[in-house]
Design an enzyme around this catalytic site. Structure first.
Site, PDB file in Angstrom:
ATOM      1  N   ASP A   1       0.791  -1.288  -0.121  1.00 27.95           N
ATOM      2  CA  ASP A   1       0.101   0.121  -0.168  1.00 27.95           C
ATOM      3  C   ASP A   1       0.808   1.231   0.122  1.00 27.95           C
ATOM      4  OD1 ASP A   1      -3.084   0.466   1.042  1.00 27.95           O
ATOM      5  OD2 ASP A   1      -1.666   2.294   1.059  1.00 27.95           O
ATOM      6  N   ILE A   2       0.438   2.338  -0.743  1.00 27.40           N
ATOM      7  CA  ILE A   2       1.257   3.441  -0.795  1.00 27.40           C
ATOM      8  C   ILE A   2       1.074   4.341   0.409  1.00 27.40           C
ATOM      9  CG2 ILE A   2      -0.627   5.092  -1.948  1.00 27.40           C
ATOM     10  CD1 ILE A   2       1.640   5.748  -3.908  1.00 27.40           C
TER      11      ILE A   2
ATOM     12  N   ASN B   1     -12.932  -3.735   2.159  1.00 26.56           N
ATOM     13  CA  ASN B   1     -13.865  -2.599   2.181  1.00 26.56           C
ATOM     14  C   ASN B   1     -14.774  -2.760   1.071  1.00 26.56           C
ATOM     15  OD1 ASN B   1     -13.091  -1.046   4.480  1.00 26.56           O
ATOM     16  ND2 ASN B   1     -11.187  -0.294   3.337  1.00 26.56           N
TER      17      ASN B   1
ATOM     18  N   GLU C   1     -12.301   3.123  -1.335  1.00 25.76           N
ATOM     19  CA  GLU C   1     -11.776   4.279  -2.284  1.00 25.76           C
ATOM     20  C   GLU C   1     -11.682   3.828  -3.622  1.00 25.76           C
ATOM     21  OE1 GLU C   1      -8.341   5.643  -0.524  1.00 25.76           O
ATOM     22  OE2 GLU C   1      -9.262   6.179   1.406  1.00 25.76           O
ATOM     23  N   VAL C   2     -11.178   2.635  -3.704  1.00 24.69           N
ATOM     24  CA  VAL C   2     -10.662   2.110  -5.220  1.00 24.69           C
ATOM     25  C   VAL C   2     -11.545   1.192  -5.786  1.00 24.69           C
ATOM     26  CG1 VAL C   2      -8.793   1.038  -6.516  1.00 24.69           C
ATOM     27  CG2 VAL C   2      -8.345   2.703  -4.757  1.00 24.69           C
TER      28      VAL C   2
ATOM     29  N   HIS D   1     -10.065  -5.625  -3.824  1.00 19.37           N
ATOM     30  CA  HIS D   1      -9.053  -5.906  -3.437  1.00 19.37           C
ATOM     31  C   HIS D   1      -9.004  -6.014  -1.690  1.00 19.37           C
ATOM     32  CE1 HIS D   1      -9.552  -1.464  -2.864  1.00 19.37           C
ATOM     33  NE2 HIS D   1      -9.087  -1.514  -1.675  1.00 19.37           N
TER      34      HIS D   1
ATOM     35  N   HIS E   1      -6.861  -5.891   2.110  1.00 25.40           N
ATOM     36  CA  HIS E   1      -5.773  -5.220   2.895  1.00 25.40           C
ATOM     37  C   HIS E   1      -5.434  -6.472   3.592  1.00 25.40           C
ATOM     38  CE1 HIS E   1      -6.905  -1.137   1.863  1.00 25.40           C
ATOM     39  NE2 HIS E   1      -7.928  -1.523   1.656  1.00 25.40           N
TER      40      HIS E   1
HETATM   41  P1  AMP Z   1     -10.021   1.203  -0.074  1.00 28.09           P
HETATM   42  O1  AMP Z   1     -10.474   2.205   1.040  1.00 28.09           O
HETATM   43  O2  AMP Z   1     -10.064  -0.145   0.715  1.00 28.09           O
HETATM   44  O3  AMP Z   1     -10.592   1.117  -1.523  1.00 28.09           O
HETATM   45  O4  AMP Z   1      -8.178   1.198  -0.138  1.00 28.09           O
HETATM   46  C1  AMP Z   1      -7.692   1.714  -1.134  1.00 28.09           C
HETATM   47  C2  AMP Z   1      -6.026   1.579  -0.833  1.00 28.09           C
HETATM   48  O5  AMP Z   1      -5.346   1.653  -1.652  1.00 28.09           O
HETATM   49  C3  AMP Z   1      -5.603   2.837   0.219  1.00 28.09           C
HETATM   50  O6  AMP Z   1      -5.269   2.256   1.297  1.00 28.09           O
HETATM   51  C4  AMP Z   1      -4.619   3.604  -0.464  1.00 28.09           C
HETATM   52  O7  AMP Z   1      -3.600   3.836   0.359  1.00 28.09           O
HETATM   53  C5  AMP Z   1      -4.105   2.504  -1.516  1.00 28.09           C
HETATM   54  N1  AMP Z   1      -3.614   3.111  -2.834  1.00 28.09           N
HETATM   55  C6  AMP Z   1      -4.120   4.158  -3.745  1.00 28.09           C
HETATM   56  N2  AMP Z   1      -3.468   4.346  -4.649  1.00 28.09           N
HETATM   57  C7  AMP Z   1      -2.428   3.408  -4.539  1.00 28.09           C
HETATM   58  C8  AMP Z   1      -1.110   3.063  -5.172  1.00 28.09           C
HETATM   59  N3  AMP Z   1      -1.143   4.054  -6.419  1.00 28.09           N
HETATM   60  N4  AMP Z   1      -0.328   2.204  -5.057  1.00 28.09           N
HETATM   61  C9  AMP Z   1      -0.604   1.455  -3.743  1.00 28.09           C
HETATM   62  N5  AMP Z   1      -1.605   1.721  -2.835  1.00 28.09           N
HETATM   63  C10 AMP Z   1      -2.482   2.546  -3.320  1.00 28.09           C
END
Ligand code: AMP
Length: 122
Positions: A33-34, A91, A99-100, A104, A106
């Protein structure tokens, strides 16, 4: 919700954006994770176009699901997390603040993670 092929994880899977890769096979990609929330914070993704766990659990093939679950276990083991312990979390949707929009998990570890959910404030 339809899948957005321009989401950031789709771009990482296609190699358009770099990642700090941990594991890859035909069905799965994992990277750090970034913005890590624990000493070890790895994201594990199926490569298929699934928006969320709800989508993946309904639409993915048995082969994709098996590959994904096996990969999560293997990645946790190779990260040295089995004995001290780890947490996996997905999530889904608004209440979980996803968010994404590419499914995925974690994988958190590397310290005592405390209780699973913060108790309600009194
Ligand atoms: P979620 O809220 O479960 O969708 O989590 C999205 C996760 O993606 C967050 O923990 C971010 O820090 C992580 N994230 C977003 N962009 C990147 C990226 N380019 N590389 C690695 N992790 C990322």
């Amino acid at each position: 919700m339809s899948y957005d092929p321009n989401n950031i994880f789709a771009k990482i899977i296609r190699g358009e954006i770099p990642c700090n890769k941990v594991f890859e096979d035909d069905h799965v990609l994992a990277f750090h994770d970034i913005s890590p929330q624990t000493p070890t914070h790895i994201l594990v993704l199926p490569k298929g176009a699934y928006v969320s766990f709800a989508d993946f659990s309904q639409q993915a093939s048995p082969e994709e699901i098996a590959a994904f679950v096996r990969a999560v276990g293997r990645i946790a083991a190779e990260a040295g997390l089995v004995e001290p312990g780890y947490r996996i979390l997905a999530n889904h949707g608004v209440h979980a603040h996803q968010e994404v929009p590419h499914f995925h998990l974690h994988l958190f570890g590397g310290k005592d993670l405390g209780r699973m959910i913060k108790p309600p404030e009194k």
